[in-house]
Design a protein around this motif. Structure first.
Motif, short mmCIF file in Angstrom:
data_model
loop_
_atom_site.label_atom_id
_atom_site.label_comp_id
_atom_site.label_asym_id
_atom_site.label_seq_id
_atom_site.Cartn_x
_atom_site.Cartn_y
_atom_site.Cartn_z
N LEU A 163 5.52 -20.32 23.52
CA LEU A 163 6.95 -20.03 23.59
C LEU A 163 7.27 -18.96 24.63
N LEU A 164 6.39 -17.94 24.72
CA LEU A 164 6.68 -16.81 25.60
C LEU A 164 6.27 -17.04 27.05
N PHE A 165 5.15 -17.75 27.26
CA PHE A 165 4.60 -17.81 28.61
C PHE A 165 4.52 -19.23 29.21
N GLU A 166 4.65 -20.26 28.39
CA GLU A 166 4.46 -21.61 28.91
C GLU A 166 5.68 -22.50 28.67
N ARG A 167 6.82 -21.91 28.37
CA ARG A 167 8.00 -22.71 28.04
C ARG A 167 8.54 -23.43 29.27
N LYS A 168 8.71 -24.74 29.14
CA LYS A 168 9.20 -25.57 30.24
C LYS A 168 10.56 -26.21 29.92
#
Length: 470
Positions: A163-168
């Motif tokens: 959720l924090l670093f890989e949200r597309k």
């Protein structure tokens, strides 16, 4: 068992990691990202059921869960049918988790997942869990706690990272059906995706299955069941949401073009090494889940046999002197799923039907207890355990029954393939189990061989209050 060990047992049985991994693709292709909201809906409904169970187990902290609860709330024959359905569903659930878990083992070690490899790995998981269960309740509690940490890392930790670093994608995607409704109403598609939540939220009752192995069970088990639902819901939301928002090609997943999307999401987000580490964490959770399921099934079989209510009851009710566990009941809880694994090896097309029957059977057994509790309340029962809902008990009980009926209707909905057997396989399976159980109950009359108490919830509650007033 302490409160935390009891909670860990229920949580690893519920296993949001197993549930989300197993059903993410099905849920998304059926109802799109909004299918995530079934996690919230079902968690709320099952919380009502857990509150009812909490009042029952607080007054009757007896090993076996569903069976002794139904017996004290209604009667011997009613409890026999509830336990028969539940035992069948539990054994099938153990099989399903072992089968799904074999995929993690194969991925971790780079094995091609053929039918033979699946069978061998599933049997290995069952035997490993049996060996740990044989060692006693303390080891069961230790492994359950390890499984709890693996679950929390694998669902909340990974979910937060995604959720924090890989949200597309935007969070608004959870309100976008993405074409799953076709030309018709989205309501039908959303209802079809209910399995996303229904498959997740059972397992909390396992906290009560081992009631006689828990310290201060009348107070701790209700709390452990509530914790299982709450933490399970939060974990499942982080996990489901994280996968959806980090999916590199969400449209293809929703379109049903990707059968198993999670490995690709993990590879893209964590890299090959990170994905392998996650698989190791997930495998730990699967082992703990099988372990907890076996323990719950064995205690139910033991409780059933202790009252003389099934064939071979003296052998099944035996408790080993050294470890204080029902070893023979554990053998059955391992052997029966192993035999079903062999059947799946012969015909792998029955795995989905087997899993679907397990969910419906467990929900039916749950609602037999909820109905029994409501019947006793109408007759004047006021739960007298140290944990009680007080004046809210009747309202919660009615709502829990209404939710349970709604959930069973969703689970029993026939398919739309046009093949009668395929469309109605879940109901056919349930009818067969009920018919076999009824024939044995009427023919063998196992209830006549038992003199254990039955239908005495009101009398016991009154006796407890009379004792307190002295």
């Amino acid at each position: 068992m302490s409160l935390w060990a009891n909670f860990a047992l229920g949580f690893t049985y519920l296993s949001p990691l197993v549930g989300v991994y197993s059903l993410l693709a099905v849920a998304l292709s059926t109802g799109g990202p909004p299918s995530m909201w079934w996690i919230v809906i079902v968690a709320g409904g099952q919380m009502l059921v857990a509150l009812v169970f909490g009042e029952v187990v607080s007054q009757f902290p007896i090993a076996g869960g569903i069976y002794p609860w139904a017996r004290r709330l209604w009667g011997k024959r009613y409890a026999w049918m509830a336990a028969w359905v539940y035992i069948c569903a539990l054994i099938v659930t153990i099989t399903s988790v072992a089968e799904f878990g074999s995929g993690f083992v194969a991925s971790l070690f780079g094995l091609e997942l053929t039918k033979n490899v699946t069978l061998v790995l599933a049997l290995a998981l069952l035997v490993l869990a049996l060996a740990i269960n044989f060692s006693g309740t303390k080891w069961l509690a230790r492994i359950a706690r390890i499984g709890l940490f693996a679950e929390l890392i694998g669902v909340i930790g990974l979910g937060l990272f995604l959720l924090l670093f890989e949200r597309k994608h935007s969070f608004t995607v959870f309100f976008d059906a993405m074409g799953t409704a076709g030309e018709g109403s989205y309501v039908s598609a959303f209802m079809g995706a209910a399995v996303a939540g229904l498959f997740l939220f059972y397992g909390f009752e396992a906290c009560g299955d081992v009631a006689e192995e828990v310290s201060n069970p009348a107070r701790r088990i209700p709390r452990a069941m509530i914790m299982t639902i709450l933490v399970g819901a939060v974990s499942a939301l982080f996990s489901f949401g994280g996968y959806v928002l980090a999916a590199p090609d969400l449209d293809a997943i929703v379109a049903g073009e990707v059968v198993d999307p999670i490995p690709a999401i993990l590879e893209g987000s964590l890299g090959t090494t990170g994905a392998k580490i996650f698989l190791l964490v997930a495998l730990t959770a699967f082992i703990s889940c099988v372990l907890s399921l076996q323990a719950a099934a064995s205690r139910l079989i033991f409780s059933f046999a202790r009252d003389g209510m099934m064939p071979g009851h003296r052998w099944l009710a035996h408790v080993t002197e050294s470890t204080k566990v029902p070893r023979n009941a554990l053998i059955v809880a391992c052997t029966a799923p192993a035999l079903i694994c062999v059947l799946i090896w012969l015909n792998d097309g029955i795995l989905v039907a087997v899993t679907s029957f397990a969910i419906l059977g467990i929900y039916l057994a749950f609602q037999m207890v909820v109905l029994g509790a409501l019947r006793q309340r109408i007759r004047g029962w006021k739960p007298a355990g140290p944990w009680s809902l007080g004046g809210w008990g009747l309202i919660v009980n009615v709502l829990a029954l209404a939710y349970g009926i709604f959930a069973m209707i969703l689970l029993a909905r026939p398919g739309t393939s046009g093949d009668f057997v395929a469309d109605y396989i879940v109901l056919i399976g349930l009818v067969v189990v009920l018919a076999v159980g009824l024939v044995y109950l009427v023919g063998a009359r196992p209830d006549r061989k038992s003199d254990a108490p039955e239908g005495d919830a009101v009398a016991v509650a009154e006796a407890i209050r009379s004792h307190r007033s002295r």
